[in-house]
Design a protein around this motif. Sequence first.
Motif, mmCIF file in Angstrom:
data_model
loop_
_atom_site.group_PDB
_atom_site.id
_atom_site.type_symbol
_atom_site.label_atom_id
_atom_site.label_comp_id
_atom_site.label_asym_id
_atom_site.label_seq_id
_atom_site.Cartn_x
_atom_site.Cartn_y
_atom_site.Cartn_z
ATOM 1 N N TYR A 1 58.054 3.700 54.039
ATOM 2 C CA TYR A 1 58.293 2.316 54.461
ATOM 3 C C TYR A 1 59.585 2.170 55.269
ATOM 4 O O TYR A 1 59.767 1.177 55.958
ATOM 5 C CB TYR A 1 58.308 1.355 53.271
ATOM 6 N N GLU A 2 60.459 3.143 55.226
ATOM 7 C CA GLU A 2 61.671 3.091 56.051
ATOM 8 C C GLU A 2 61.365 3.331 57.535
ATOM 9 O O GLU A 2 62.187 3.013 58.386
ATOM 10 C CB GLU A 2 62.692 4.117 55.562
ATOM 11 N N LEU A 3 60.198 3.866 57.828
ATOM 12 C CA LEU A 3 59.814 4.121 59.218
ATOM 13 C C LEU A 3 59.382 2.818 59.887
ATOM 14 O O LEU A 3 58.586 2.055 59.328
ATOM 15 C CB LEU A 3 58.653 5.116 59.281
ATOM 16 N N GLU A 4 59.893 2.590 61.076
ATOM 17 C CA GLU A 4 59.458 1.431 61.836
ATOM 18 C C GLU A 4 58.024 1.656 62.292
ATOM 19 O O GLU A 4 57.706 2.702 62.846
ATOM 20 C CB GLU A 4 60.352 1.229 63.055
ATOM 21 N N GLY A 5 57.170 0.700 62.016
ATOM 22 C CA GLY A 5 55.777 0.801 62.431
ATOM 23 C C GLY A 5 54.806 1.016 61.283
ATOM 24 O O GLY A 5 53.597 0.984 61.482
ATOM 25 N N ILE A 6 55.326 1.202 60.067
ATOM 26 C CA ILE A 6 54.436 1.335 58.907
ATOM 27 C C ILE A 6 53.982 -0.053 58.500
ATOM 28 O O ILE A 6 54.795 -0.950 58.281
ATOM 29 C CB ILE A 6 55.144 2.031 57.724
ATOM 30 N N LYS A 7 52.683 -0.237 58.428
ATOM 31 C CA LYS A 7 52.123 -1.523 58.033
ATOM 32 C C LYS A 7 51.751 -1.523 56.550
ATOM 33 O O LYS A 7 51.868 -2.542 55.886
ATOM 34 C CB LYS A 7 50.913 -1.855 58.888
ATOM 35 N N ARG A 8 51.298 -0.374 56.068
ATOM 36 C CA ARG A 8 50.917 -0.243 54.656
ATOM 37 C C ARG A 8 50.988 1.228 54.280
ATOM 38 O O ARG A 8 50.590 2.091 55.057
ATOM 39 C CB ARG A 8 49.510 -0.767 54.444
ATOM 40 N N ALA A 9 51.477 1.477 53.076
ATOM 41 C CA ALA A 9 51.519 2.834 52.541
ATOM 42 C C ALA A 9 51.291 2.760 51.047
ATOM 43 O O ALA A 9 51.953 1.984 50.359
ATOM 44 C CB ALA A 9 52.858 3.491 52.839
ATOM 45 N N GLU A 10 50.344 3.533 50.559
ATOM 46 C CA GLU A 10 50.065 3.549 49.135
ATOM 47 C C GLU A 10 49.669 4.954 48.719
ATOM 48 O O GLU A 10 48.777 5.561 49.301
ATOM 49 C CB GLU A 10 48.955 2.572 48.771
ATOM 50 N N LEU A 11 50.367 5.458 47.707
ATOM 51 C CA LEU A 11 50.105 6.793 47.185
ATOM 52 C C LEU A 11 49.293 6.683 45.911
ATOM 53 O O LEU A 11 49.669 5.950 44.992
ATOM 54 C CB LEU A 11 51.423 7.520 46.901
ATOM 55 N N ASP A 12 48.183 7.398 45.858
ATOM 56 C CA ASP A 12 47.363 7.493 44.653
ATOM 57 C C ASP A 12 47.778 8.763 43.931
ATOM 58 O O ASP A 12 47.569 9.862 44.441
ATOM 59 C CB ASP A 12 45.884 7.541 45.032
ATOM 60 N N ILE A 13 48.384 8.614 42.757
ATOM 61 C CA ILE A 13 48.896 9.754 42.007
ATOM 62 C C ILE A 13 47.774 10.708 41.606
ATOM 63 O O ILE A 13 47.949 11.920 41.630
ATOM 64 C CB ILE A 13 49.662 9.279 40.747
ATOM 65 N N VAL A 14 46.626 10.193 41.223
ATOM 66 C CA VAL A 14 45.530 11.044 40.759
ATOM 67 C C VAL A 14 45.048 11.975 41.867
ATOM 68 O O VAL A 14 44.924 13.182 41.675
ATOM 69 C CB VAL A 14 44.362 10.194 40.206
#
Length: 124
Positions: A50-63
């Motif tokens: 999310y620190e990157l300019e241009g990220i709209k959504r980021a989600e990590l699935d642990i499984v």
Amino acid sequence: MKILLISLLAFAGSLTNPQLDEAPGRTKRAVIKTSAVCEMCKLTIERAVYELEGIKRAELDIVSRNLRVRYDADLLTVDDIRQAVVMAGYRADDVPANKDAFDALPSCCQAEGACSMPGEEGGR
């Protein structure tokens, strides 16, 4: 009447299609396999991305260890996103983690094999 009904159904379906809110050729999606295994890993990776300019959504699935991202392709490439994950101390697809960043991770993420993918040592 049938044409009107079909048109209305198509329009209603387009309202729920998340791809239609994206400008063609600008917003892209990617899935990056990481070496994360715990909630601390998830938090660290998502913050780094999310620190990157241009990220709209980021989600990590642990499984699954998959990081799903939506990003502005005019500002970023998938390699830029991978590099952010690597510099946070985690593997990103086939790119190994940055050693110094890995060594700075919380001990739970440094446990033998904790943040590594099968067949790897220590997440590198």
